[in-house]
Design an enzyme around this catalytic site. Structure first.
Site, PDB file in Angstrom:
ATOM      1  N   SER A   1       0.828  -1.198   0.000  1.00 10.22           N
ATOM      2  CA  SER A   1       0.000   0.000   0.000  1.00 10.22           C
ATOM      3  C   SER A   1       0.868   1.256   0.000  1.00 10.22           C
ATOM      4  O   SER A   1       1.694   1.442  -0.893  1.00 10.22           O
ATOM      5  CB  SER A   1      -0.954  -0.048   1.198  1.00 10.22           C
TER       6      SER A   1
ATOM      7  N   HIS B   1      -7.682  -5.127  -0.329  1.00  6.48           N
ATOM      8  CA  HIS B   1      -6.441  -4.357  -0.394  1.00  6.48           C
ATOM      9  C   HIS B   1      -5.277  -5.029   0.325  1.00  6.48           C
ATOM     10  O   HIS B   1      -4.179  -4.475   0.343  1.00  6.48           O
ATOM     11  CB  HIS B   1      -6.704  -2.971   0.224  1.00  6.48           C
TER      12      HIS B   1
ATOM     13  N   ASP C   1     -10.206  -4.180  -5.703  1.00  7.95           N
ATOM     14  CA  ASP C   1      -9.598  -3.448  -4.596  1.00  7.95           C
ATOM     15  C   ASP C   1     -10.201  -2.039  -4.564  1.00  7.95           C
ATOM     16  O   ASP C   1      -9.981  -1.241  -5.472  1.00  7.95           O
ATOM     17  CB  ASP C   1      -8.080  -3.374  -4.788  1.00  7.95           C
TER      18      ASP C   1
END
Length: 267
Positions: A95, A245, A217
């Site tokens: 991320s 995610h 996502d």
């Protein structure tokens, strides 16, 4: 302050193998990699850490001035690499850590030899022809909710971020991770994350790079992976058959296999 203690650095795996650094995302800690470490530890030395303000890092090291931008977190990683004398390590960032990894590769080119960007997003807010997944109003509302009621925000957002509604235990784990983070420190990291714009940084990434996106996502929707991949010369884009995610929790086998294949090519 001792850097190993500051960032709760853990070194495991094969000390004679190449080094892989695993970097967690917002609201998480190094425990999120527990299903990745066994897949790498036999062949690779694995370095894990917690960003200041997360996990078991040293709270007294936190400074809003330093950690109000992604550059502050990147500087910590550079210092970890220097303390461990790392050379040509592979940085695996989930991320927001994917973008932090891009900064680190530029700041410490001798330390970082390759990148794996897991569910990356260089900008979360839509902009002209770019679709980050959120409007400015969405992010303003998200941050306001986080700052006014962090525990409530965590309970509401964790299942959305995780996806996989049929596996509620995954959302519960992410919620518990969020709730274990100091709300004031989480607020600073959240602003650094969700208000960041790292799009211009991508063209400066000059190391072999694997971009891993998930098929579904809501945080980094399809198309963002392609946007990250295209300006990074020689990068590889892989779409995982995964929802949510956090593929290191929801689809660890597929994610681990993609990373191992990339590492094998690197030699």
């Amino acid at each position: 302050m001792d850097i190993v203690r500051r960032n709760n650095v853990t070194v495991t795996g094969n000390p004679r193998g190449p080094t892989v650094v695993l970097a967690h995302g917002f609201g998480c800690d190094q425990n999120m990699w527990r299903m990745t470490v066994p897949a790498l530890a036999e062949e690779y030395q694995v370095v894990l850490f917690d960003y200041v303000g997360s996990g078991r890092s040293e709270p007294s090291a936190f400074s809003e001035g330093r950690y109000g931008s992604l550059a502050g977190y990147a500087r910590d990683v550079v210092e970890i690499c220097e303390a461990l004398c790392l050379r040509d390590a592979v940085f695996v960032g989930h991320s927001v850590s994917a973008m932090i990894g891009g900064l680190v590769a530029g700041m410490a080119p001798k330390s970082i030899g390759a990148l794996v960007m897991v569910a990356p997003s260089p900008r979360y807010i839509d902009d002209d022809n770019y679709r980050g997944g959120f409007s400015t109003e969405d992010i303003d509302e998200l941050l306001a909710s986080l700052e006014s009621n962090y525990l409530g925000w965590s309970a509401a957002m964790a299942p959305v971020i995780m996806g996989n509604a049929d596996r509620p235990e995954l959302g519960d784990e992410l919620k518990n991770s969020f709730c274990a983070t100091d709300p004031d420190m989480a607020r600073v990291f959240a602003r650094a994350t969700f208000l960041s714009d790292s799009r211009d940084d991508l063209k400066h990434v000059a190391v072999p790079t694997l971009v891993l996106e998930c098929a579904h996502d809501v945080i980094a929707p399809r198309g963002v992976g392609t946007f990250v991949h295209e300006p990074v010369h020689g990068s590889t884009l892989v779409t995982l058959d995964a929802t949510g995610h956090c593929p290191h929790l929801s689809a660890p086998e597929a994610r681990n296999e993609a990373i191992r294949e990339f590492l094998a090519v690197l030699g």
